[in-house]
Scaffold this motif. Structure first.
Motif, PDB file in Angstrom:
ATOM      1  N   ALA A 133       0.836  -1.198   0.000  1.00 34.76           N
ATOM      2  CA  ALA A 133       0.000   0.000   0.000  1.00 34.76           C
ATOM      3  C   ALA A 133       0.873   1.251   0.000  1.00 34.76           C
ATOM      4  O   ALA A 133       0.579   2.225  -0.703  1.00 34.76           O
ATOM      5  N   ARG A 134       1.951   1.231   0.763  1.00 35.22           N
ATOM      6  CA  ARG A 134       2.823   2.411   0.822  1.00 35.22           C
ATOM      7  C   ARG A 134       3.509   2.657  -0.521  1.00 35.22           C
ATOM      8  O   ARG A 134       3.587   3.800  -0.984  1.00 35.22           O
ATOM      9  N   LEU A 135       3.987   1.598  -1.169  1.00 35.54           N
ATOM     10  CA  LEU A 135       4.649   1.827  -2.461  1.00 35.54           C
ATOM     11  C   LEU A 135       3.627   2.239  -3.522  1.00 35.54           C
ATOM     12  O   LEU A 135       3.930   3.060  -4.399  1.00 35.54           O
ATOM     13  N   ASP A 136       2.415   1.710  -3.426  1.00 34.22           N
ATOM     14  CA  ASP A 136       1.347   2.127  -4.337  1.00 34.22           C
ATOM     15  C   ASP A 136       1.065   3.617  -4.159  1.00 34.22           C
ATOM     16  O   ASP A 136       0.904   4.368  -5.137  1.00 34.22           O
ATOM     17  N   ALA A 137       1.036   4.062  -2.910  1.00 30.10           N
ATOM     18  CA  ALA A 137       0.808   5.482  -2.636  1.00 30.10           C
ATOM     19  C   ALA A 137       1.938   6.336  -3.199  1.00 30.10           C
ATOM     20  O   ALA A 137       1.700   7.406  -3.779  1.00 30.10           O
ATOM     21  N   ALA A 138       3.173   5.880  -3.038  1.00 32.30           N
ATOM     22  CA  ALA A 138       4.315   6.640  -3.553  1.00 32.30           C
ATOM     23  C   ALA A 138       4.239   6.783  -5.069  1.00 32.30           C
ATOM     24  O   ALA A 138       4.557   7.841  -5.626  1.00 32.30           O
ATOM     25  N   ILE A 139       3.804   5.734  -5.739  1.00 35.42           N
ATOM     26  CA  ILE A 139       3.643   5.788  -7.195  1.00 35.42           C
ATOM     27  C   ILE A 139       2.493   6.724  -7.568  1.00 35.42           C
ATOM     28  O   ILE A 139       2.610   7.555  -8.477  1.00 35.42           O
ATOM     29  N   ALA A 140       1.379   6.601  -6.864  1.00 34.75           N
ATOM     30  CA  ALA A 140       0.190   7.392  -7.190  1.00 34.75           C
ATOM     31  C   ALA A 140       0.443   8.884  -7.038  1.00 34.75           C
ATOM     32  O   ALA A 140      -0.100   9.697  -7.797  1.00 34.75           O
ATOM     33  N   LEU A 141       1.256   9.271  -6.080  1.00 34.65           N
ATOM     34  CA  LEU A 141       1.488  10.697  -5.846  1.00 34.65           C
ATOM     35  C   LEU A 141       2.216  11.369  -7.005  1.00 34.65           C
ATOM     36  O   LEU A 141       2.182  12.602  -7.126  1.00 34.65           O
ATOM     37  N   ALA A 142       2.839  10.598  -7.877  1.00 29.05           N
ATOM     38  CA  ALA A 142       3.487  11.190  -9.052  1.00 29.05           C
ATOM     39  C   ALA A 142       2.475  11.870  -9.962  1.00 29.05           C
ATOM     40  O   ALA A 142       2.847  12.724 -10.777  1.00 29.05           O
ATOM     41  N   ARG A 143       1.201  11.525  -9.826  1.00 32.24           N
ATOM     42  CA  ARG A 143       0.161  12.118 -10.677  1.00 32.24           C
ATOM     43  C   ARG A 143      -0.379  13.426 -10.104  1.00 32.24           C
ATOM     44  O   ARG A 143      -1.234  14.063 -10.714  1.00 32.24           O
ATOM     45  N   PHE A 144       0.101  13.800  -8.926  1.00 34.81           N
ATOM     46  CA  PHE A 144      -0.358  15.011  -8.255  1.00 34.81           C
ATOM     47  C   PHE A 144       0.742  16.062  -8.276  1.00 34.81           C
ATOM     48  O   PHE A 144       1.925  15.734  -8.373  1.00 34.81           O
ATOM     49  N   PRO A 145       0.381  17.337  -8.143  1.00 34.11           N
ATOM     50  CA  PRO A 145       1.415  18.368  -8.056  1.00 34.11           C
ATOM     51  C   PRO A 145       2.163  18.286  -6.725  1.00 34.11           C
ATOM     52  O   PRO A 145       1.596  17.866  -5.710  1.00 34.11           O
ATOM     53  N   PRO A 146       3.424  18.701  -6.709  1.00 34.13           N
ATOM     54  CA  PRO A 146       4.266  18.519  -5.521  1.00 34.13           C
ATOM     55  C   PRO A 146       4.135  19.650  -4.503  1.00 34.13           C
ATOM     56  O   PRO A 146       5.005  20.513  -4.403  1.00 34.13           O
ATOM     57  N   ASP A 147       3.076  19.639  -3.712  1.00 38.47           N
ATOM     58  CA  ASP A 147       3.003  20.642  -2.653  1.00 38.47           C
ATOM     59  C   ASP A 147       3.858  20.195  -1.468  1.00 38.47           C
ATOM     60  O   ASP A 147       4.421  19.099  -1.455  1.00 38.47           O
ATOM     61  N   SER A 148       3.954  21.050  -0.460  1.00 41.25           N
ATOM     62  CA  SER A 148       4.900  20.789   0.630  1.00 41.25           C
ATOM     63  C   SER A 148       4.562  19.524   1.405  1.00 41.25           C
ATOM     64  O   SER A 148       5.465  18.772   1.808  1.00 41.25           O
ATOM     65  N   ALA A 149       3.269  19.258   1.619  1.00 42.18           N
ATOM     66  CA  ALA A 149       2.887  18.068   2.378  1.00 42.18           C
ATOM     67  C   ALA A 149       3.221  16.794   1.606  1.00 42.18           C
ATOM     68  O   ALA A 149       3.677  15.799   2.187  1.00 42.18           O
ATOM     69  N   VAL A 150       2.999  16.821   0.310  1.00 40.11           N
ATOM     70  CA  VAL A 150       3.301  15.656  -0.518  1.00 40.11           C
ATOM     71  C   VAL A 150       4.805  15.405  -0.548  1.00 40.11           C
ATOM     72  O   VAL A 150       5.271  14.265  -0.377  1.00 40.11           O
ATOM     73  N   VAL A 151       5.581  16.455  -0.745  1.00 36.67           N
ATOM     74  CA  VAL A 151       7.036  16.300  -0.802  1.00 36.67           C
ATOM     75  C   VAL A 151       7.571  15.801   0.536  1.00 36.67           C
ATOM     76  O   VAL A 151       8.438  14.916   0.582  1.00 36.67           O
ATOM     77  N   ALA A 152       7.048  16.333   1.630  1.00 35.95           N
ATOM     78  CA  ALA A 152       7.509  15.891   2.952  1.00 35.95           C
ATOM     79  C   ALA A 152       7.204  14.415   3.178  1.00 35.95           C
ATOM     80  O   ALA A 152       8.037  13.670   3.717  1.00 35.95           O
ATOM     81  N   ALA A 153       6.019  13.976   2.767  1.00 38.61           N
ATOM     82  CA  ALA A 153       5.657  12.569   2.950  1.00 38.61           C
ATOM     83  C   ALA A 153       6.536  11.662   2.102  1.00 38.61           C
ATOM     84  O   ALA A 153       6.983  10.598   2.556  1.00 38.61           O
ATOM     85  N   LEU A 154       6.798  12.069   0.882  1.00 37.85           N
ATOM     86  CA  LEU A 154       7.652  11.259   0.015  1.00 37.85           C
ATOM     87  C   LEU A 154       9.088  11.233   0.528  1.00 37.85           C
ATOM     88  O   LEU A 154       9.751  10.187   0.495  1.00 37.85           O
ATOM     89  N   ALA A 155       9.569  12.367   1.017  1.00 35.74           N
ATOM     90  CA  ALA A 155      10.925  12.394   1.565  1.00 35.74           C
ATOM     91  C   ALA A 155      11.031  11.464   2.771  1.00 35.74           C
ATOM     92  O   ALA A 155      12.019  10.731   2.921  1.00 35.74           O
ATOM     93  N   ALA A 156      10.004  11.465   3.614  1.00 38.48           N
ATOM     94  CA  ALA A 156      10.010  10.539   4.750  1.00 38.48           C
ATOM     95  C   ALA A 156      10.012   9.094   4.267  1.00 38.48           C
ATOM     96  O   ALA A 156      10.668   8.225   4.857  1.00 38.48           O
ATOM     97  N   ALA A 157       9.291   8.836   3.170  1.00 37.66           N
ATOM     98  CA  ALA A 157       9.209   7.473   2.644  1.00 37.66           C
ATOM     99  C   ALA A 157      10.522   7.011   2.024  1.00 37.66           C
ATOM    100  O   ALA A 157      10.750   5.805   1.884  1.00 37.66           O
ATOM    101  N   VAL A 158      11.390   7.937   1.653  1.00 38.48           N
ATOM    102  CA  VAL A 158      12.714   7.548   1.162  1.00 38.48           C
ATOM    103  C   VAL A 158      13.533   6.898   2.284  1.00 38.48           C
ATOM    104  O   VAL A 158      14.521   6.216   2.017  1.00 38.48           O
ATOM    105  N   SER A 159      13.096   7.064   3.516  1.00 39.11           N
ATOM    106  CA  SER A 159      13.730   6.389   4.651  1.00 39.11           C
ATOM    107  C   SER A 159      12.907   5.201   5.149  1.00 39.11           C
ATOM    108  O   SER A 159      13.138   4.710   6.252  1.00 39.11           O
ATOM    109  N   ASP A 160      11.954   4.755   4.349  1.00 37.68           N
ATOM    110  CA  ASP A 160      11.126   3.607   4.735  1.00 37.68           C
ATOM    111  C   ASP A 160      12.005   2.362   4.881  1.00 37.68           C
ATOM    112  O   ASP A 160      12.959   2.176   4.119  1.00 37.68           O
TER     113      ASP A 160
END
Length: 203
Positions: free
Chosen positions: A121-148
């Motif tokens: 589910a987490r990797l699916d979410a990371a892929i899905a967010l590529a279809r959205f614009p990169p606002d600060s909350a999205v970027v912060a969540a993805l950056a945190a996920a780079v340490s998953d």
């Protein structure tokens, strides 16, 4: 609404569920059906949402792309989002974004990325967010996920951040980044996350 009726209709329109799962859905039959009988399609997709089937939510995205989304689609999808988790939550939020154009529908997907217990589910979410614009909350969540702790989550989060930064290369084509993503040391994951977030901010 009958779950059995949805299951039968799903097979008629999309084919063998095993093949749909492994090959991805083909929406040709759906678009043919909606041209012939839009009210019936709307009723069946509501049944699919009621059954919690992500394919029903994906179908609304396909209908939106074809200019065929039902007038009440947002209402149906908002109802389905309540209590949805994992893939169903992701696909429903994607459909709401496709119909409304409102990028704040990234928030339910960010929630999955931040909190889902399933790495898939987490990797699916990371892929899905590529279809959205990169606002600060999205970027912060993805950056945190780079340490998953799971490599594939790190990989797909990094891939989406690279895309946001205007770099279309997959992570393995960026050796210095890839070496850190595949390392065992968490501090290297955090270093990669910080670098990627900075690249997005400066893009």
């Amino acid at each position: 609404m009958s779950t059995d009726e949805w299951t039968r209709w799903r097979r008629e329109v999309f084919g063998d569920p095993y093949l749909v799962h492994h090959n991805g859905p083909d929406f040709t039959g759906l678009l043919t059906a909606v041209r012939a009988d839009p009210r019936s399609v709307e009723r069946m997709l509501r049944a699919g949402l009621y059954a919690g089937d992500p394919l029903a939510a994906q179908s609304f995205t396909a209908l939106a792309a074809a200019g065929r989304a039902p007038a009440d689609a947002v209402s149906y999808l908002r109802g389905a989002l309540h209590g949805a988790a994992g893939e169903m939550r992701i696909r429903t939020a994607e459909a709401l974004y496709a119909i409304t154009g409102d990028p704040s529908w990234s928030r339910p997907i960010v929630g999955v990325l931040n909190a889902a217990t399933s790495e898939f589910a987490r990797l699916d979410a990371a892929i899905a967010l590529a279809r959205f614009p990169p606002d600060s909350a999205v970027v912060a969540a993805l950056a945190a996920a780079v340490s998953d702790p799971e490599y594939l989550v790190r990989y797909h989060a990094a891939s989406t951040l690279l895309r946001y930064a205007g770099d279309r290369r997959p992570p393995e084509r960026v050796p210095a980044l890839f070496d850190r993503l595949t390392a065992a040391a968490e501090e290297l994951w955090r270093s990669a996350a910080d670098e990627l977030a900075a690249r997005v901010r400066s893009a």
